[in-house]
Design an enzyme around this catalytic site. Structure first.
Site, PDB file in Angstrom:
ATOM      1  N   ASP A   1     -30.006  19.183  43.164  1.00  0.00           N
ATOM      2  CA  ASP A   1     -29.489  19.160  42.210  1.00  0.00           C
ATOM      3  C   ASP A   1     -30.373  19.238  41.048  1.00  0.00           C
ATOM      4  O   ASP A   1     -31.114  18.498  40.799  1.00  0.00           O
ATOM      5  CB  ASP A   1     -28.524  17.835  41.980  1.00  0.00           C
ATOM      6  CG  ASP A   1     -27.455  18.103  40.641  1.00  0.00           C
ATOM      7  OD1 ASP A   1     -27.723  18.740  39.920  1.00  0.00           O
ATOM      8  OD2 ASP A   1     -26.606  17.579  40.950  1.00  0.00           O
TER       9      ASP A   1
ATOM     10  N   HIS B   1     -26.199  22.108  41.881  1.00  0.00           N
ATOM     11  CA  HIS B   1     -25.047  21.095  41.354  1.00  0.00           C
ATOM     12  C   HIS B   1     -23.713  21.259  41.652  1.00  0.00           C
ATOM     13  O   HIS B   1     -22.980  20.456  42.068  1.00  0.00           O
ATOM     14  CB  HIS B   1     -25.352  21.259  39.939  1.00  0.00           C
ATOM     15  CG  HIS B   1     -24.504  20.111  38.949  1.00  0.00           C
ATOM     16  ND1 HIS B   1     -24.415  18.680  39.038  1.00  0.00           N
ATOM     17  CD2 HIS B   1     -23.417  20.415  38.105  1.00  0.00           C
ATOM     18  CE1 HIS B   1     -23.683  18.249  38.415  1.00  0.00           C
ATOM     19  NE2 HIS B   1     -23.086  18.949  37.811  1.00  0.00           N
TER      20      HIS B   1
ATOM     21  N   SER C   1     -19.167  16.389  39.053  1.00  0.00           N
ATOM     22  CA  SER C   1     -20.091  16.122  37.823  1.00  0.00           C
ATOM     23  C   SER C   1     -19.258  15.287  37.065  1.00  0.00           C
ATOM     24  O   SER C   1     -18.898  13.965  37.162  1.00  0.00           O
ATOM     25  CB  SER C   1     -20.277  17.542  37.235  1.00  0.00           C
ATOM     26  OG  SER C   1     -21.450  17.276  36.513  1.00  0.00           O
TER      27      SER C   1
END
Length: 258
Positions: free
Chosen positions: A201, A231, A100
């Site tokens: 996601d 995610h 991320s």
């Protein structure tokens, strides 16, 4: 022991970790409001493959959201740089993997330093939550927080999902500033590059990955799609596929395999 009024305890499970292996090192960078816990399973897998693995705790993370509020992306990046220099002291080559926001910091590290290979997992350019464009100006965000929902991943122990359940709005502004910075400098990335993104996601719009892949200046680069994960691809249903892909990428063209 009196640790003083300014001492803030690290949440259980959010500690940084170092796993000794060969002289080939891998730096693991966790995500926004997260902690090194979300990188533990990947770290153990890489270590079992012979790599030395270091996962630092980013400044303001793994303690309290109030502590995070007084940090910004430059502080988070300094934590990454500290980890890089520590790992450089014990390894002859270093690759970097970020999840991320950690993927954005990994890209910046690879632009600024001598990095072997770089991997970005679920990294944002476009964020799914539409409310992000309506947050108040930075000067009006002090002391303001919004809930941060995390989907419970079936079969995954909570020790691997240590994270805040709210995020400071000032930190959201800093994340957006980091996204803009990386988007501008992606052509400067010249290291071998792997982008991993799930089409399922619900935090990052999946076409972020296509933008990152297309814009990166790397001559050797690959975009790898997942279909079912959320995610946190280091923990979700396709994690073993992700781990195998990462090892394949890190081992590519090695004249001296581990």
């Amino acid at each position: 022991i009196n640790l003083g009024e300014d001492f803030v305890a690290i949440l259980k499970g959010a500690e940084p970790f170092l796993l000794y292996g060969s002289e080939k090192g891998v730096l693991l960078i966790h995500g926004f409001t997260g902690s090194p816990a979300e990188m533990v399973l990947l770290g153990k897998h890489l270590n079992a493959c012979g790599y030395t693995v270091l996962a630092p705790r980013l400044s303001g993370h793994g303690t309290t959201p109030e502590e995070m509020e007084v940090t910004n992306w430059a502080n988070w990046y300094n934590s990454v740089r500290d980890g890089y220099h520590l790992l450089k002291g014990i390894c002859t080559s270093i690759s970097v993997i970020g999840l991320s926001m950690g993927g954005l910091l990994a890209i910046k590290l690879a632009i600024d330093n001598d990095i072997d290979r770089v991997v970005a997992l679920s990294s944002p350019i476009y964020i799914m939550n539409k409310a992000v464009r309506f947050i108040p100006a930075p000067k009006d965000c002090k002391g303001r927080y919004v809930p941060k929902k995390r989907r419970q991943i079936q079969g995954v122990d909570s020790i691997y999902t240590v994270a805040y359940n709210k995020m400071p709005l000032t930190s959201v502004h800093s994340l957006l500033a980091l996204i803009r910075h990386i988007a501008k400098h992606l052509p400067d990335l010249q290291r071998p590059f792997l982008v991993v993104q799930s089409k399922n996601d619900h935090t990052v719009k999946y076409h972020s990955a296509a933008y990152i892949y297309r814009s990166a200046g790397s001559k050797e680069k690959e975009l790898f799609w997942l279909e079912n994960s959320g995610h946190l691809v280091t923990l979700d249903t396709e994690k073993e596929i992700v781990f195998a892909k990462i090892v394949e990428f890190l081992d590519k063209d090695r004249s001296n395999p581990i």
